[in-house]
Design a protein around this motif. Structure first.
Motif, PDB file in Angstrom:
ATOM      1  N   VAL A   9       7.808   6.923  -1.936  1.00  0.00           N
ATOM      2  CA  VAL A   9       6.529   6.318  -1.560  1.00  0.00           C
ATOM      3  C   VAL A   9       5.434   7.371  -1.553  1.00  0.00           C
ATOM      4  O   VAL A   9       5.690   8.542  -1.299  1.00  0.00           O
ATOM      5  CB  VAL A   9       6.595   5.618  -0.179  1.00  0.00           C
ATOM      6  CG1 VAL A   9       7.510   4.410  -0.217  1.00  0.00           C
ATOM      7  CG2 VAL A   9       7.049   6.579   0.903  1.00  0.00           C
ATOM      8  N   ASP A  10       4.205   6.913  -1.843  1.00  0.00           N
ATOM      9  CA  ASP A  10       3.068   7.837  -1.825  1.00  0.00           C
ATOM     10  C   ASP A  10       1.883   7.306  -1.019  1.00  0.00           C
ATOM     11  O   ASP A  10       0.830   7.919  -0.976  1.00  0.00           O
ATOM     12  CB  ASP A  10       2.635   8.188  -3.250  1.00  0.00           C
ATOM     13  CG  ASP A  10       2.128   6.989  -4.034  1.00  0.00           C
ATOM     14  OD1 ASP A  10       1.958   5.894  -3.458  1.00  0.00           O
ATOM     15  OD2 ASP A  10       1.898   7.151  -5.255  1.00  0.00           O
ATOM     16  N   GLY A  11       2.059   6.144  -0.403  1.00  0.00           N
ATOM     17  CA  GLY A  11       0.996   5.588   0.424  1.00  0.00           C
ATOM     18  C   GLY A  11      -0.008   4.736  -0.323  1.00  0.00           C
ATOM     19  O   GLY A  11      -0.908   4.158   0.287  1.00  0.00           O
ATOM     20  N   SER A  12       0.131   4.618  -1.635  1.00  0.00           N
ATOM     21  CA  SER A  12      -0.802   3.808  -2.418  1.00  0.00           C
ATOM     22  C   SER A  12      -0.507   2.313  -2.212  1.00  0.00           C
ATOM     23  O   SER A  12       0.545   1.938  -1.687  1.00  0.00           O
ATOM     24  CB  SER A  12      -0.682   4.142  -3.909  1.00  0.00           C
ATOM     25  OG  SER A  12       0.586   3.748  -4.405  1.00  0.00           O
ATOM     26  N   GLU A  13      -1.415   1.483  -2.665  1.00  0.00           N
ATOM     27  CA  GLU A  13      -1.238   0.039  -2.562  1.00  0.00           C
ATOM     28  C   GLU A  13       0.005  -0.407  -3.341  1.00  0.00           C
ATOM     29  O   GLU A  13       0.796  -1.225  -2.862  1.00  0.00           O
ATOM     30  CB  GLU A  13      -2.475  -0.672  -3.095  1.00  0.00           C
ATOM     31  CG  GLU A  13      -2.433  -2.171  -2.925  1.00  0.00           C
ATOM     32  CD  GLU A  13      -3.704  -2.846  -3.421  1.00  0.00           C
ATOM     33  OE1 GLU A  13      -3.587  -3.983  -3.927  1.00  0.00           O
ATOM     34  OE2 GLU A  13      -4.785  -2.256  -3.314  1.00  0.00           O
ATOM     35  N   LEU A  14       0.195   0.151  -4.531  1.00  0.00           N
ATOM     36  CA  LEU A  14       1.353  -0.185  -5.351  1.00  0.00           C
ATOM     37  C   LEU A  14       2.656   0.268  -4.671  1.00  0.00           C
ATOM     38  O   LEU A  14       3.653  -0.450  -4.683  1.00  0.00           O
ATOM     39  CB  LEU A  14       1.225   0.455  -6.731  1.00  0.00           C
ATOM     40  CG  LEU A  14       2.277   0.063  -7.762  1.00  0.00           C
ATOM     41  CD1 LEU A  14       2.330  -1.443  -7.967  1.00  0.00           C
ATOM     42  CD2 LEU A  14       2.000   0.767  -9.077  1.00  0.00           C
ATOM     43  N   SER A  15       2.620   1.433  -4.063  1.00  0.00           N
ATOM     44  CA  SER A  15       3.782   1.946  -3.350  1.00  0.00           C
ATOM     45  C   SER A  15       4.136   1.041  -2.167  1.00  0.00           C
ATOM     46  O   SER A  15       5.311   0.754  -1.903  1.00  0.00           O
ATOM     47  CB  SER A  15       3.498   3.373  -2.866  1.00  0.00           C
ATOM     48  OG  SER A  15       4.560   3.879  -2.105  1.00  0.00           O
ATOM     49  N   ASN A  16       3.124   0.575  -1.454  1.00  0.00           N
ATOM     50  CA  ASN A  16       3.361  -0.323  -0.318  1.00  0.00           C
ATOM     51  C   ASN A  16       3.952  -1.650  -0.788  1.00  0.00           C
ATOM     52  O   ASN A  16       4.815  -2.229  -0.118  1.00  0.00           O
ATOM     53  CB  ASN A  16       2.067  -0.544   0.468  1.00  0.00           C
ATOM     54  CG  ASN A  16       1.592   0.709   1.148  1.00  0.00           C
ATOM     55  OD1 ASN A  16       2.368   1.627   1.428  1.00  0.00           O
ATOM     56  ND2 ASN A  16       0.303   0.791   1.410  1.00  0.00           N
ATOM     57  N   LYS A  17       3.497  -2.124  -1.936  1.00  0.00           N
ATOM     58  CA  LYS A  17       4.056  -3.361  -2.503  1.00  0.00           C
ATOM     59  C   LYS A  17       5.521  -3.141  -2.870  1.00  0.00           C
ATOM     60  O   LYS A  17       6.374  -3.991  -2.600  1.00  0.00           O
ATOM     61  CB  LYS A  17       3.261  -3.784  -3.734  1.00  0.00           C
ATOM     62  CG  LYS A  17       3.711  -5.092  -4.319  1.00  0.00           C
ATOM     63  CD  LYS A  17       2.836  -5.523  -5.487  1.00  0.00           C
ATOM     64  CE  LYS A  17       3.364  -6.826  -6.056  1.00  0.00           C
ATOM     65  NZ  LYS A  17       2.571  -7.298  -7.176  1.00  0.00           N
ATOM     66  N   ALA A  18       5.828  -1.981  -3.458  1.00  0.00           N
ATOM     67  CA  ALA A  18       7.217  -1.653  -3.806  1.00  0.00           C
ATOM     68  C   ALA A  18       8.088  -1.582  -2.551  1.00  0.00           C
ATOM     69  O   ALA A  18       9.243  -2.033  -2.557  1.00  0.00           O
ATOM     70  CB  ALA A  18       7.278  -0.338  -4.570  1.00  0.00           C
ATOM     71  N   ALA A  19       7.545  -1.038  -1.476  1.00  0.00           N
ATOM     72  CA  ALA A  19       8.299  -0.934  -0.223  1.00  0.00           C
ATOM     73  C   ALA A  19       8.628  -2.324   0.327  1.00  0.00           C
ATOM     74  O   ALA A  19       9.744  -2.569   0.804  1.00  0.00           O
ATOM     75  CB  ALA A  19       7.514  -0.129   0.809  1.00  0.00           C
TER      76      ALA A  19
END
Length: 110
Positions: A9-19
């Motif tokens: 994770v990197d904290g981006s919107e896309l990363s949050n969606k992946a989480a």
């Protein structure tokens, strides 16, 4: 099937969606999650006139801020996993090549 999923994770919107999607998948298949965030080392080109104390202070400040940021990013992903009822551990690593650190950690975490 999968029993342990590593989620960078990197904290981006896309990363949050992946989480969020990862938490749903882990819940559906009964897997646990290890969420990982890789922070780059501090790099500073020393020029004439800079003291080593200044550089050390900058390095220390960078490390403190990076750890604080990593904790926030990892906590957000863990919150999503917890809400889904999934066991989730967090890993923060300092390294210049995130993909290498992720691979090393994946092997170590199995």
């Amino acid at each position: 099937m999968y029993k342990h999923i590593m989620l960078p994770v990197d904290g981006s919107e896309l990363s949050n969606k992946a989480a969020k999607e990862c938490a749903a998948l882990a819940k559906a298949i009964g897997a646990k999650i290890s969420v990982i965030h890789v922070v780059s080392h501090f790099h500073f080109a020393i020029e004439e006139g800079f003291s080593s104390d200044v550089v050390r202070n900058l390095e220390k400040e960078h490390e403190q801020e990076s750890k604080k940021n990593a904790q926030s990013i990892l906590a957000a992903a863990q919150k999503l996993a917890k809400a889904a009822g999934v066991d989730c551990s967090a890993i923060s690593i300092i390294g210049d090549a995130p993909y290498e650190e992720i691979i090393k950690s994946a092997k170590k975490q199995k």
